[in-house]
Design a protein around this motif. Structure first.
Motif, PDB file in Angstrom:
ATOM      1  N   GLY A   1       1.313  21.266  24.126  1.00  0.00           N
ATOM      2  CA  GLY A   1       1.888  19.957  23.855  1.00  0.00           C
ATOM      3  C   GLY A   1       1.119  18.808  24.459  1.00  0.00           C
ATOM      4  O   GLY A   1       1.631  17.686  24.556  1.00  0.00           O
ATOM      5  N   GLY A   2      -0.132  19.049  24.820  1.00  0.00           N
ATOM      6  CA  GLY A   2      -0.870  18.032  25.558  1.00  0.00           C
ATOM      7  C   GLY A   2      -1.773  17.140  24.748  1.00  0.00           C
ATOM      8  O   GLY A   2      -2.335  16.186  25.276  1.00  0.00           O
ATOM      9  N   GLY A   3      -1.967  17.436  23.470  1.00  0.00           N
ATOM     10  CA  GLY A   3      -2.834  16.580  22.672  1.00  0.00           C
ATOM     11  C   GLY A   3      -4.168  17.226  22.375  1.00  0.00           C
ATOM     12  O   GLY A   3      -4.223  18.332  21.843  1.00  0.00           O
ATOM     13  N   SER A   4      -5.248  16.577  22.735  1.00  0.00           N
ATOM     14  CA  SER A   4      -6.562  17.036  22.314  1.00  0.00           C
ATOM     15  C   SER A   4      -7.523  17.099  23.494  1.00  0.00           C
ATOM     16  O   SER A   4      -7.157  16.921  24.644  1.00  0.00           O
ATOM     17  CB  SER A   4      -7.115  16.113  21.227  1.00  0.00           C
ATOM     18  N   ALA A   5      -8.803  17.379  23.151  1.00  0.00           N
ATOM     19  CA  ALA A   5      -9.866  17.468  24.148  1.00  0.00           C
ATOM     20  C   ALA A   5     -11.201  17.287  23.441  1.00  0.00           C
ATOM     21  O   ALA A   5     -11.301  17.443  22.218  1.00  0.00           O
ATOM     22  CB  ALA A   5      -9.824  18.815  24.863  1.00  0.00           C
ATOM     23  N   THR A   6     -12.222  16.967  24.209  1.00  0.00           N
ATOM     24  CA  THR A   6     -13.586  16.903  23.689  1.00  0.00           C
ATOM     25  C   THR A   6     -14.343  18.090  24.244  1.00  0.00           C
ATOM     26  O   THR A   6     -14.555  18.192  25.453  1.00  0.00           O
ATOM     27  CB  THR A   6     -14.277  15.590  24.103  1.00  0.00           C
ATOM     28  N   ILE A   7     -14.746  18.997  23.351  1.00  0.00           N
ATOM     29  CA  ILE A   7     -15.342  20.273  23.765  1.00  0.00           C
ATOM     30  C   ILE A   7     -16.740  20.390  23.169  1.00  0.00           C
ATOM     31  O   ILE A   7     -16.920  20.238  21.956  1.00  0.00           O
ATOM     32  CB  ILE A   7     -14.479  21.465  23.299  1.00  0.00           C
ATOM     33  N   THR A   8     -17.729  20.656  24.020  1.00  0.00           N
ATOM     34  CA  THR A   8     -19.100  20.859  23.565  1.00  0.00           C
ATOM     35  C   THR A   8     -19.583  22.212  24.061  1.00  0.00           C
ATOM     36  O   THR A   8     -19.512  22.499  25.254  1.00  0.00           O
ATOM     37  CB  THR A   8     -20.033  19.752  24.092  1.00  0.00           C
ATOM     38  N   LEU A   9     -20.068  23.041  23.125  1.00  0.00           N
ATOM     39  CA  LEU A   9     -20.476  24.400  23.471  1.00  0.00           C
ATOM     40  C   LEU A   9     -21.951  24.615  23.150  1.00  0.00           C
ATOM     41  O   LEU A   9     -22.434  24.243  22.076  1.00  0.00           O
ATOM     42  CB  LEU A   9     -19.632  25.420  22.697  1.00  0.00           C
ATOM     43  N   SER A  10     -22.655  25.222  24.107  1.00  0.00           N
ATOM     44  CA  SER A  10     -24.068  25.529  23.922  1.00  0.00           C
ATOM     45  C   SER A  10     -24.401  26.751  24.763  1.00  0.00           C
ATOM     46  O   SER A  10     -23.516  27.406  25.305  1.00  0.00           O
ATOM     47  CB  SER A  10     -24.933  24.329  24.332  1.00  0.00           C
ATOM     48  N   TRP A  11     -25.679  27.085  24.865  1.00  0.00           N
ATOM     49  CA  TRP A  11     -26.113  28.183  25.706  1.00  0.00           C
ATOM     50  C   TRP A  11     -27.545  27.927  26.163  1.00  0.00           C
ATOM     51  O   TRP A  11     -28.277  27.151  25.555  1.00  0.00           O
ATOM     52  CB  TRP A  11     -26.007  29.538  25.001  1.00  0.00           C
ATOM     53  N   THR A  12     -27.926  28.594  27.261  1.00  0.00           N
ATOM     54  CA  THR A  12     -29.281  28.490  27.792  1.00  0.00           C
ATOM     55  C   THR A  12     -30.047  29.786  27.609  1.00  0.00           C
ATOM     56  O   THR A  12     -31.202  29.795  27.182  1.00  0.00           O
ATOM     57  CB  THR A  12     -29.248  28.117  29.287  1.00  0.00           C
ATOM     58  N   ASP A  13     -29.395  30.920  27.907  1.00  0.00           N
ATOM     59  CA  ASP A  13     -29.997  32.249  27.787  1.00  0.00           C
ATOM     60  C   ASP A  13     -29.309  32.991  26.640  1.00  0.00           C
ATOM     61  O   ASP A  13     -28.195  33.504  26.798  1.00  0.00           O
ATOM     62  CB  ASP A  13     -29.817  33.008  29.107  1.00  0.00           C
ATOM     63  N   LYS A  14     -29.954  33.064  25.494  1.00  0.00           N
ATOM     64  CA  LYS A  14     -29.304  33.627  24.304  1.00  0.00           C
ATOM     65  C   LYS A  14     -28.992  35.111  24.433  1.00  0.00           C
ATOM     66  O   LYS A  14     -28.133  35.634  23.727  1.00  0.00           O
ATOM     67  CB  LYS A  14     -30.160  33.387  23.057  1.00  0.00           C
ATOM     68  N   ASP A  15     -29.658  35.791  25.366  1.00  0.00           N
ATOM     69  CA  ASP A  15     -29.423  37.227  25.524  1.00  0.00           C
ATOM     70  C   ASP A  15     -28.269  37.535  26.484  1.00  0.00           C
ATOM     71  O   ASP A  15     -27.721  38.638  26.464  1.00  0.00           O
ATOM     72  CB  ASP A  15     -30.690  37.923  26.038  1.00  0.00           C
ATOM     73  N   ASN A  16     -27.895  36.574  27.310  1.00  0.00           N
ATOM     74  CA  ASN A  16     -26.879  36.839  28.322  1.00  0.00           C
ATOM     75  C   ASN A  16     -25.669  35.916  28.262  1.00  0.00           C
ATOM     76  O   ASN A  16     -24.572  36.311  28.666  1.00  0.00           O
ATOM     77  CB  ASN A  16     -27.498  36.741  29.730  1.00  0.00           C
ATOM     78  N   ASP A  17     -25.831  34.704  27.778  1.00  0.00           N
ATOM     79  CA  ASP A  17     -24.717  33.756  27.772  1.00  0.00           C
ATOM     80  C   ASP A  17     -23.678  34.122  26.720  1.00  0.00           C
ATOM     81  O   ASP A  17     -24.015  34.622  25.635  1.00  0.00           O
ATOM     82  CB  ASP A  17     -25.224  32.338  27.505  1.00  0.00           C
ATOM     83  N   SER A  18     -22.415  33.858  27.027  1.00  0.00           N
ATOM     84  CA  SER A  18     -21.342  34.107  26.067  1.00  0.00           C
ATOM     85  C   SER A  18     -20.128  33.264  26.425  1.00  0.00           C
ATOM     86  O   SER A  18     -19.945  32.866  27.579  1.00  0.00           O
ATOM     87  CB  SER A  18     -20.945  35.583  26.040  1.00  0.00           C
TER      88      SER A  18
END
Length: 239
Positions: free
Chosen positions: A196-213
């Protein structure tokens, strides 16, 4: 000789009594480390100076740099004030049993020193109605950035894993690296707003494509993918 013995014993007992008033001895003041390294958003090693070592009793993190070393549990909710940078040292395992409060104009940026098995860990569980990392009840999450580390964030009832507390907006959440797992107990987002809180600004990326998740029970907000993501066990690519 008897008097000398008694006098020496008295001094020893007096010292023991004095030390007993100070948990852990006299040197209880948190001391700044000389410096600590961390990985930036490009995966390059940088160095921070005047870094304060995190302790189990320090629940007020004010503007500056902090480093978590070894296994450490903080039993009360941590409050972030100002612009705080947290380095998870290799082998660190930091547990914030009642979560980390980051609201309004305050910000928390989390770094690791490496990727892979030695990467530092942070586990944060929100108190009742609070986000694991973010706002408390009816509080909007602040600016939360994860550049590295193995992060597990669990929201309390209605609170987001990372973002807003119950009936609180999610603020700004950015993930550029590391392994992130974010869940909510009831109705809140894994990453984003609380129930019930509304919204957010979310940005998703990665640095190490083999390990980040990134693993989230749900997202509530405007989501931007700065790089492509593949949904696990599928051929679906998110851009």
């Amino acid at each position: 000789m008897k008097r000398t013995y008694k006098s020496a014993l008295s001094i020893i007992l007096t010292l023991c009594m004095i030390l007993g008033f100070f948990p852990g001895g006299i040197g209880v003041t948190t001391r700044a480390a000389e410096g600590a390294t961390y990985l930036d958003t490009d995966g390059e090693t940088r160095s921070a100076e005047n870094v304060t070592a995190v302790t189990s009793s320090n629940t007020a993190w004010n503007t500056g740099w902090y480093v978590a070393n070894g296994a450490l549990t903080i039993g009360n909710r941590v409050n972030v004030s100002g612009d705080v940078h947290l380095i998870l040292a290799d082998g660190a395992n930091l547990t914030a049993s009642k979560g980390i409060n980051v609201t309004g104009d305050n910000s928390l940026t989390i770094y690791a020193q490496s990727t892979g098995d030695e990467m530092g860990k942070l586990s944060a569980t929100g108190d009742e109605y609070a986000a694991g990392i973010g706002g408390g009840e009816r509080e909007t999450g602040g600016t939360i950035t994860v550049n590295g580390g193995a992060i597990t964030a669990n929201g309390g009832f209605g609170g987001a894993g990372i973002g807003g507390g119950y009936r609180g907006a999610g603020g700004t959440v950015t993930v550029t690296g590391g392994t992130v797992t974010a869940t909510s107990v009831d109705s809140g987002a894994g990453i984003g707003a609380g129930a019930g809180g509304g919204s957010a600004t979310i940005t998703l990326s990665w640095t190490d494509k083999d390990n980040d998740s990134i693993t989230a029970s749900s997202y509530d907000g405007s989501v931007t993918f700065e790089k492509y993501f593949v949904i696990e066990n599928t051929d679906t690519i998110l851009t």
